[in-house]
Design a protein around this motif. Structure first.
Motif, PDB file in Angstrom:
ATOM      1  N   LEU A 145       0.711  -1.122  -0.156  1.00  0.00           N
ATOM      2  CA  LEU A 145      -0.130  -0.100  -0.032  1.00  0.00           C
ATOM      3  C   LEU A 145       0.821   1.153   0.060  1.00  0.00           C
ATOM      4  CD1 LEU A 145      -2.794  -1.143   2.398  1.00  0.00           C
ATOM      5  CD2 LEU A 145      -3.033  -0.780  -0.016  1.00  0.00           C
ATOM      6  N   THR A 146       1.920   1.159   0.624  1.00  0.00           N
ATOM      7  CA  THR A 146       2.831   2.360   0.688  1.00  0.00           C
ATOM      8  C   THR A 146       3.406   2.576  -0.444  1.00  0.00           C
ATOM      9  OG1 THR A 146       3.409   1.814   3.025  1.00  0.00           O
ATOM     10  CG2 THR A 146       4.900   3.348   1.683  1.00  0.00           C
ATOM     11  N   ALA A 148       2.469   1.743  -3.561  1.00  0.00           N
ATOM     12  CA  ALA A 148       1.106   1.973  -4.405  1.00  0.00           C
ATOM     13  C   ALA A 148       0.919   3.399  -4.618  1.00  0.00           C
ATOM     14  CB  ALA A 148      -0.137   1.131  -4.044  1.00  0.00           C
ATOM     15  N   SER A 149       1.137   4.141  -3.374  1.00  0.00           N
ATOM     16  CA  SER A 149       0.988   5.610  -3.329  1.00  0.00           C
ATOM     17  C   SER A 149       2.319   6.357  -3.533  1.00  0.00           C
ATOM     18  CB  SER A 149       0.264   5.920  -2.081  1.00  0.00           C
ATOM     19  OG  SER A 149       1.021   5.391  -1.057  1.00  0.00           O
ATOM     20  N   THR A 150       3.316   5.651  -3.786  1.00  0.00           N
ATOM     21  CA  THR A 150       4.949   6.450  -3.990  1.00  0.00           C
ATOM     22  C   THR A 150       4.890   6.763  -5.370  1.00  0.00           C
ATOM     23  OG1 THR A 150       5.589   4.931  -2.108  1.00  0.00           O
ATOM     24  CG2 THR A 150       7.230   6.046  -3.560  1.00  0.00           C
ATOM     25  N   PRO A 151       5.233   7.994  -5.572  1.00  0.00           N
ATOM     26  CA  PRO A 151       5.739   8.463  -6.897  1.00  0.00           C
ATOM     27  C   PRO A 151       6.876   7.918  -7.390  1.00  0.00           C
ATOM     28  CG  PRO A 151       4.990  10.445  -5.458  1.00  0.00           C
ATOM     29  CD  PRO A 151       5.410   9.273  -4.600  1.00  0.00           C
ATOM     30  N   ASN A 208       0.704  -3.263  -7.057  1.00  0.00           N
ATOM     31  CA  ASN A 208      -0.712  -4.008  -7.600  1.00  0.00           C
ATOM     32  C   ASN A 208      -0.585  -5.515  -7.714  1.00  0.00           C
ATOM     33  OD1 ASN A 208      -1.420  -1.264  -7.707  1.00  0.00           O
ATOM     34  ND2 ASN A 208      -0.905  -1.029  -9.673  1.00  0.00           N
TER      35      ASN A 208
END
Length: 330
Positions: A145-146, A148-151, A208
């Motif tokens: 989850l971390t 997945a939101s990391t640019p 993902n």
């Protein structure tokens, strides 16, 4: 396995890609034509003050920039139909040659990242699902989850600072050492330059696949036939190999092929961070400098690349899973 149904499927997909390319060509051309970037000024660069208005007009005439947008688009479209993608304004070479050269470099980068992210994501997803509710499941879920939101660009900068600047384990950017002729670059040197960009894309792409595999395997493990298998004494890795692997492999493969678009988009950012000379960096340069032929060429090429990946996933699904063919037949 290659029957009439699959041939019909491929023909249908081919019609869709042609329609998609036509729409993308019109939209991309309209957007770039209305861009505030002056292609003549971008072409001249820092020598703008040294160029007279008459010379600017000659440059615009040479590249056909003084013609109406509709006439330029029709001229470009006519050339495309005959296999000529035009000439790049910033590289001053045929667009097809630029794309071919840059894509080979990007292909190695995306291929490594695609393979690593798929394998690692699948393994992590299986481990998390088989240990549902335990500490390792929470760690993998938090990790995914971390990520997945990391640019992508932020992670690339972080890896660059830690492993190149602080530790000095890998070179700082570029595809080959600075000042070295391409033919003199060793394979080991090329590998050392590609590790960090590939690692950046792989780490981001793991999330993902891991989360999807975890959820899918948990659904399988809650089914009745798994309950029956457990009642017969099957558990652990044996239970997974006999009843779980087959049911989660196909969705994972489909998702992996569908992730080609994410890998391609991420490579644009990663190549910028690491100054890697791939197709992503050429895309940014073409956009910033108003190189319309190159930008349109890359847009069409990337669309075909992503569409081909999705189509391969669909074909594999139809070939491997007979239920898909039966549903279509009904």
């Amino acid at each position: 396995m290659f029957n009439g149904s699959i041939l019909k499927f491929i023909v249908g997909k081919s019609i869709r890609i042609v329609s998609l390319l036509a729409a993308l060509s019109v939209i991309s051309f309209a957007l770039v034509s209305h861009s505030p970037i002056d292609p003549v000024q971008a072409y001249i660069g820092a020598d703008m003050m040294k160029v007279s208005p008459s010379q600017r007009e000659k440059i615009a005439e040479h590249w056909g920039l003084n013609k109406p947008p509709v006439e330029r688009f029709l001229s470009w479209g006519n050339s495309m139909i005959h296999g000529d993608m035009g000439t790049s304004m910033i590289y001053r070479r045929p667009v097809l040659d630029v794309i071919k050269e840059r894509f080979i470099a990007s292909l190695a980068l995306m291929g490594i990242a695609w393979g690593l992210s798929g394998i690692l994501g699948f393994i992590l997803g299986v481990i998390a699902a088989m240990n549902r509710g335990r500490v390792i499941d929470s760690i993998i879920k938090w990790y995914s989850l971390t990520l997945a939101s990391t640019p992508t660009f932020w992670l690339g900068l972080l890896l660059l600072i830690v492993f190149s600047v602080w530790l000095g384990w890998f070179p700082i950017g570029m595809g080959v050492p600075a000042g070295v002729i391409s033919k003199d670059v060793t394979l080991l040197s090329r590998i050392s330059h590609i590790i960090l960009p590939a690692l950046t894309l792989s780490i981001v792409g793991v999330a993902n696949i891991a989360l999807h595999t975890r959820q899918k395997l948990m659904d399988v493990l809650e089914s009745d036939y798994i309950l029956f298998a457990r009642a017969r004494g099957e558990h652990g890795i044996k239970l997974f190999l006999r009843h779980g692997l087959r049911n989660i492999a196909l969705p994972a493969i489909t998702l992996q092929f569908a992730s080609l678009s994410e890998i391609f988009g991420g490579s644009v950012l990663a190549e910028q961070v690491f100054s890697y000379p791939g197709l992503g960096q050429a895309t940014v340069q073409a956009g910033l400098r108003g190189d319309l032929p190159l930008l349109l060429g890359i847009v069409l090429f990337s669309s075909i690349f992503v569409f081909a990946g999705n189509m391969m996933a669909d074909i594999i699904y139809r070939v491997v899973d007979p239920r898909i063919r039966e549903v279509k037949a009904v």
